[in-house]
Scaffold this motif. Structure first.
Motif, PDB file in Angstrom:
ATOM      1  N   HIS A  32       0.872  -1.188   0.000  1.00 43.38           N
ATOM      2  CA  HIS A  32       0.000   0.000   0.000  1.00 43.38           C
ATOM      3  C   HIS A  32       0.898   1.223   0.000  1.00 43.38           C
ATOM      4  CE1 HIS A  32      -3.913   1.997   1.698  1.00 43.38           C
ATOM      5  NE2 HIS A  32      -3.213   2.840   0.948  1.00 43.38           N
ATOM      6  N   HIS A  38       1.787   4.762  -2.606  1.00 47.80           N
ATOM      7  CA  HIS A  38       1.249   5.459  -3.783  1.00 47.80           C
ATOM      8  C   HIS A  38       2.273   6.325  -4.489  1.00 47.80           C
ATOM      9  CE1 HIS A  38      -2.761   4.327  -2.455  1.00 47.80           C
ATOM     10  NE2 HIS A  38      -2.569   4.902  -1.283  1.00 47.80           N
ATOM     11  N   ILE A  63      -7.269  17.170  -3.176  1.00 48.77           N
ATOM     12  CA  ILE A  63      -7.875  16.008  -3.833  1.00 48.77           C
ATOM     13  C   ILE A  63      -9.210  15.575  -3.239  1.00 48.77           C
ATOM     14  CG2 ILE A  63      -5.956  14.814  -4.967  1.00 48.77           C
ATOM     15  CD1 ILE A  63      -5.436  13.338  -2.337  1.00 48.77           C
ATOM     16  N   LEU A  64      -9.390  15.779  -1.934  1.00 47.37           N
ATOM     17  CA  LEU A  64     -10.588  15.214  -1.307  1.00 47.37           C
ATOM     18  C   LEU A  64     -11.803  16.103  -1.558  1.00 47.37           C
ATOM     19  CD1 LEU A  64      -9.068  14.056   2.117  1.00 47.37           C
ATOM     20  CD2 LEU A  64      -9.482  12.689   0.070  1.00 47.37           C
ATOM     21  N   ASN A 113      -5.444   8.252  -5.014  1.00 47.61           N
ATOM     22  CA  ASN A 113      -6.788   8.760  -5.293  1.00 47.61           C
ATOM     23  C   ASN A 113      -6.742  10.202  -5.779  1.00 47.61           C
ATOM     24  OD1 ASN A 113      -5.877   8.719  -2.407  1.00 47.61           O
ATOM     25  ND2 ASN A 113      -7.564  10.133  -2.115  1.00 47.61           N
ATOM     26  N   HIS A 134      -9.722   0.926  -2.601  1.00 50.36           N
ATOM     27  CA  HIS A 134      -9.199   2.033  -1.780  1.00 50.36           C
ATOM     28  C   HIS A 134     -10.235   3.149  -1.705  1.00 50.36           C
ATOM     29  CE1 HIS A 134      -6.613   5.308  -0.490  1.00 50.36           C
ATOM     30  NE2 HIS A 134      -5.613   4.465  -0.322  1.00 50.36           N
ATOM     31  N   LEU A 164     -10.409  11.193   7.167  1.00 52.56           N
ATOM     32  CA  LEU A 164      -9.396  10.142   6.964  1.00 52.56           C
ATOM     33  C   LEU A 164      -9.529   9.000   7.961  1.00 52.56           C
ATOM     34  CD1 LEU A 164      -6.133  12.097   6.040  1.00 52.56           C
ATOM     35  CD2 LEU A 164      -7.804  10.997   4.534  1.00 52.56           C
ATOM     36  N   PHE A 195     -12.962   7.448   5.440  1.00 50.28           N
ATOM     37  CA  PHE A 195     -12.322   6.462   4.545  1.00 50.28           C
ATOM     38  C   PHE A 195     -12.715   5.023   4.923  1.00 50.28           C
ATOM     39  CE2 PHE A 195      -8.321   8.079   2.095  1.00 50.28           C
ATOM     40  CZ  PHE A 195      -9.026   9.110   1.536  1.00 50.28           C
ATOM     41  N   ASP A 246       1.112   3.257   3.154  1.00 49.25           N
ATOM     42  CA  ASP A 246       0.360   4.426   2.669  1.00 49.25           C
ATOM     43  C   ASP A 246       1.273   5.611   2.319  1.00 49.25           C
ATOM     44  OD1 ASP A 246      -2.028   5.379   1.709  1.00 49.25           O
ATOM     45  OD2 ASP A 246      -3.072   5.345   3.629  1.00 49.25           O
ATOM     46  N   PHE A 301       1.579   9.508   2.035  1.00 48.68           N
ATOM     47  CA  PHE A 301       0.668  10.155   2.978  1.00 48.68           C
ATOM     48  C   PHE A 301       1.146   9.876   4.414  1.00 48.68           C
ATOM     49  CE2 PHE A 301      -1.844   9.494  -0.863  1.00 48.68           C
ATOM     50  CZ  PHE A 301      -2.338  10.774  -1.070  1.00 48.68           C
ATOM     51  N   PHE A 302       0.691  10.698   5.333  1.00 56.81           N
ATOM     52  CA  PHE A 302       1.035  10.575   6.755  1.00 56.81           C
ATOM     53  C   PHE A 302       2.531  10.675   7.051  1.00 56.81           C
ATOM     54  CE2 PHE A 302      -2.941   8.163   5.985  1.00 56.81           C
ATOM     55  CZ  PHE A 302      -3.803   9.059   6.618  1.00 56.81           C
TER      56      PHE A 302
HETATM   57  N1  URA Z   1      -5.108  10.514   2.091  1.00 55.52           N
HETATM   58  C1  URA Z   1      -5.465  10.260   0.819  1.00 55.52           C
HETATM   59  O1  URA Z   1      -6.064  11.083   0.147  1.00 55.52           O
HETATM   60  N2  URA Z   1      -5.139   9.081   0.290  1.00 55.52           N
HETATM   61  C2  URA Z   1      -4.482   8.153   0.960  1.00 55.52           C
HETATM   62  O2  URA Z   1      -4.199   7.098   0.402  1.00 55.52           O
HETATM   63  C3  URA Z   1      -4.132   8.429   2.299  1.00 55.52           C
HETATM   64  C4  URA Z   1      -4.456   9.620   2.825  1.00 55.52           C
END
Ligand code: URA
Ligand code: ZN
Length: 363
Positions: free
Chosen positions: A7, A9, A42-43, A88, A185, A208, A212, A312, A315-316
């Motif tokens: 996992h 990206h 993005i979100l 994403n 995902h 998140l 998610f 992941d 991210f994070f």
């Molecule tokens: N935030 C996202 O938009 N995508 C992820 O995979 C993790 C955190």
């Protein structure tokens, strides 16, 4: 002992260019009050004008698109192999007439990035889901022939109506036939109203941490209720974030099905495969859950032979500028070592051997 991150990206440079050319979500841009730092928005709802521009989305640096940075992150955290995937919202937002070209370009880009580091990188491809069905199926067939591809990453919207949409059957059939796994995902979260009027005081925590995983749980439960796994008995799905809340809620889902008068009247109760069977036969879970409690639930639901380590990344990241390692990654490592402290073989399976076996990676 190989460590495999399934996992993790990337937004390949051509995808970042596409995001930079856009002005509605998803996009990448700088804001006048911080012209030197690009932000990735993005979100859904992330560019709400009530949020100050310097806290909209997240800063985007080369860790999002430079494959050399992925490799140095892997080296720093002792990861031997990564199975990279476009992050994403994939190609979900593209108009139908642009999706085919974009998918081919991005899948070829990602396969090419893997080729630069033999034995260290594999990938999940991306589908042009807004294109005509025969185009999507053709891309699945093409992906099956690309050297480093081991499945596809997909969100929960499918063709726009979710993953229980019967119109997806040709896609499920092609994936099953070519033995390509779906890495499912989340992206869309829950409707903004559930986060309440003070949501923008809480950063990204509610969407998140809760949006998610619940999105994933609802999407899989809809697949299950619509009989996807009765029609496609060999369709394999890897669920992000240890299945959202599916391992914890599986008993409740089963009980609600067994007590539903409508399902009984329609004859849908007797002939079906139950959640536990599907969890142990068709579903794999990543180990991106950051605690022993969540990981134990995942292990109990699907078995340690179906759990796969992930990070992941990118991210994070740690918020301190001088952090040597990523807390998010170490939380996942430590959940595995405490959960499997008396089961060395199972720990090794989760860290890498399961991924090598399931995804046919040959280091
Ligand atoms: N935030 C996202 O938009 N995508 C992820 O995979 C993790 C955190
Ligand atoms: Zn992710």
């Amino acid at each position: 002992m190989p460590v495999v991150d399934i996992h993790t990206h990337i937004y390949p440079p051509t995808f970042v260019e596409l995001l930079r050319s856009r002005t509605t979500v998803p996009y990448v841009r700088t804001f006048p009050d911080a012209p030197d730092s690009s932000r990735l928005i993005i979100l859904p709802g992330e560019d709400d004008p009530s949020t100050p521009s310097t806290s909209r989305g997240r800063p985007i640096g080369p860790e999002y698109y430079d494959i050399a940075q992925k490799i140095s992150f892997m080296d720093k955290h002792k990861i031997d192999i990564s199975v990279i995937s476009l992050a994403n919202p994939w190609l979900d937002f593209l108009p139908s007439n642009e999706a085919e070209e974009a998918a081919k370009r991005i899948n070829d880009d990602v396969d090419g990035l893997c080729a630069k580091y033999p034995g260290r990188l594999y990938a999940f491809g991306t589908l042009p889901l807004s294109a005509p069905m025969e185009t999507v199926v053709k891309e699945i067939e093409r992906l099956a022939r690309l050297k480093h591809m081991r499945g596809v990453i997909m969100g929960t919207s499918g063709l726009g109506n979710g993953l229980d949409d019967p119109a997806l059957d040709p896609i499920y059939a092609a994936l099953e036939k070519h033995e390509q796994l779906i890495f499912l995902h989340p992206h869309y979260g829950l409707p903004a109203s559930v986060y309440g009027p003070r949501a923008n005081e809480y950063g990204h925590v509610l969407p998140l941490a809760l949006g998610f995983p619940l999105e994933t749980t609802i999407a899989v439960t809809r697949m299950l209720l619509s009989g996807v796994w009765e029609r496609f008995k060999k369709l394999n799905v890897l669920l992000a974030h240890s299945g959202g809340t599916l391992p914890f809620l599986a008993g409740r889902i089963e009980s609600c099905i067994k007590h539903d008068g409508h399902l009984k009247k329609e004859g849908k109760i007797e002939e079906r495969r139950d959640v536990w069977d599907i969890l142990k036969t068709n579903i794999y879970l990543d180990a991106v859950i950051y605690s022993e409690v969540g990981l134990k639930a995942a292990m109990d639901a699907s078995g340690s032979d179906r759990l796969l380590f992930g990070t992941d990344h990118p991210f994070f990241p740690p918020l301190e500028a001088d952090a040597k390692e990523w807390h998010s990654v170490n939380a996942n490592y430590s959940a595995i070592s405490t959960t499997f402290k008396d089961h060395e073989t199972a720990a090794k399976d989760v860290l890498g051997n399961n991924a090598i076996r399931i995804l046919k990676l040959h280091p």
